[in-house]
Design a protein around this motif. Structure first.
Motif: not given
Length: 253
Positions: A87, A89-94, A97
């Protein structure tokens, strides 16, 4: 949820060079990656040929986003290890996951199946996706296979009135893959994605892979399964969950 990168390892009963070619040749990738849709060729280009780092000598491929394929020669067989990037550190992309991880699980097993059972053969697929209102195997009347180990034979009445017969190809925490004799020795993958930040209600998915069916037989199969799915699962939400794998799309299983 864990901070450790996910990894998956499968052994494929083919030489390492054949498996490497299946990861690099676009026509070969079309025979196992995902399922058919209008943007499949573009997706293959984006994932496997844009911004990748590869070493043919080491049989090592890092695709866009940092997910890594490593092949090991086992003397006529090949160990394929796929490791997710951590992960980032990009909340939108994570948030996607775990969904992406499920997508890769499906694709790696589709790769192994295509190479071992249908080398060089083209397929036709049906993709079904929706909200996980009901466990997908239960809805399909296939719950009896959930406890079977890989290579176990099965025979069940399918949800569309046909007899499904074959063997359990693979099982993971959220997926089961079944070979289906009547689909030309095809493959049915059923997935239930657990709730995640991207999909709080979870998601259900099936990929039906067929070989050698004529146009009429495939159209009949596609119509029956789409009709059954529509009666049992709501339409997917507009958050990318119907479009799993890659960097432009959100891979989920």
């Amino acid at each position: 949820m864990t901070d450790e990168p996910f990894s998956l390892e499968v052994t494929i009963a083919l030489p390492v060079g054949d498996v490497w070619s299946a990861l690099r040749d676009p026509e070969s990738i079309r025979r196992w990656h995902g399922w058919h849709f209008d943007g499949l060729d573009k997706e293959i280009e984006v994932i496997y040929h844009q911004n990748v780092v590869e070493s043919a000598a080491e049989h090592r491929l890092e695709v866009q986003g940092g997910d890594l394929f490593e092949l090991t020669d086992l003397g006529g067989r090949t160990s394929l290890r796929m490791t997710r990037a951590p992960r980032g550190g990009d909340p939108e992309w994570d948030a996607y996951y775990d969904d992406i991880t499920e997508g890769w699980i499906t694709f790696v097993h589709q790769l192994a199946f295509a190479l071992e059972r249908h080398p060089g053969a083209d397929r036709r697929t049906v993709f079904l996706s929706g909200a996980a209102a009901t466990p997908v195997l239960e809805a399909a009347g296939l719950a009896a296979v959930a406890g079977l180990s890989p290579a176990s034979p099965y025979e069940l009445e399918g949800p569309t009135g046909e007899t499904l017969r074959g063997e359990v190809r693979f099982r993971t925490a959220n997926q089961v893959g079944l070979t289906v004799e009547s689909w030309g020795d095809g493959l049915l993958v059923a997935t239930r994605n657990p709730p995640s930040p991207a999909g709080p209600g979870g998601a259900a998915m099936m990929v039906l892979t067929t070989y050698g069916l004529d146009d009429a037989a495939f159209a009949d199969l596609e119509s029956r399964w789409n009709a059954w799915w529509g009666r049992n699962f709501p339409e997917p939400s507009a958050n990318g969950q119907d479009d799993p794998a890659g960097t432009e799309r959100v891979p989920n299983g």
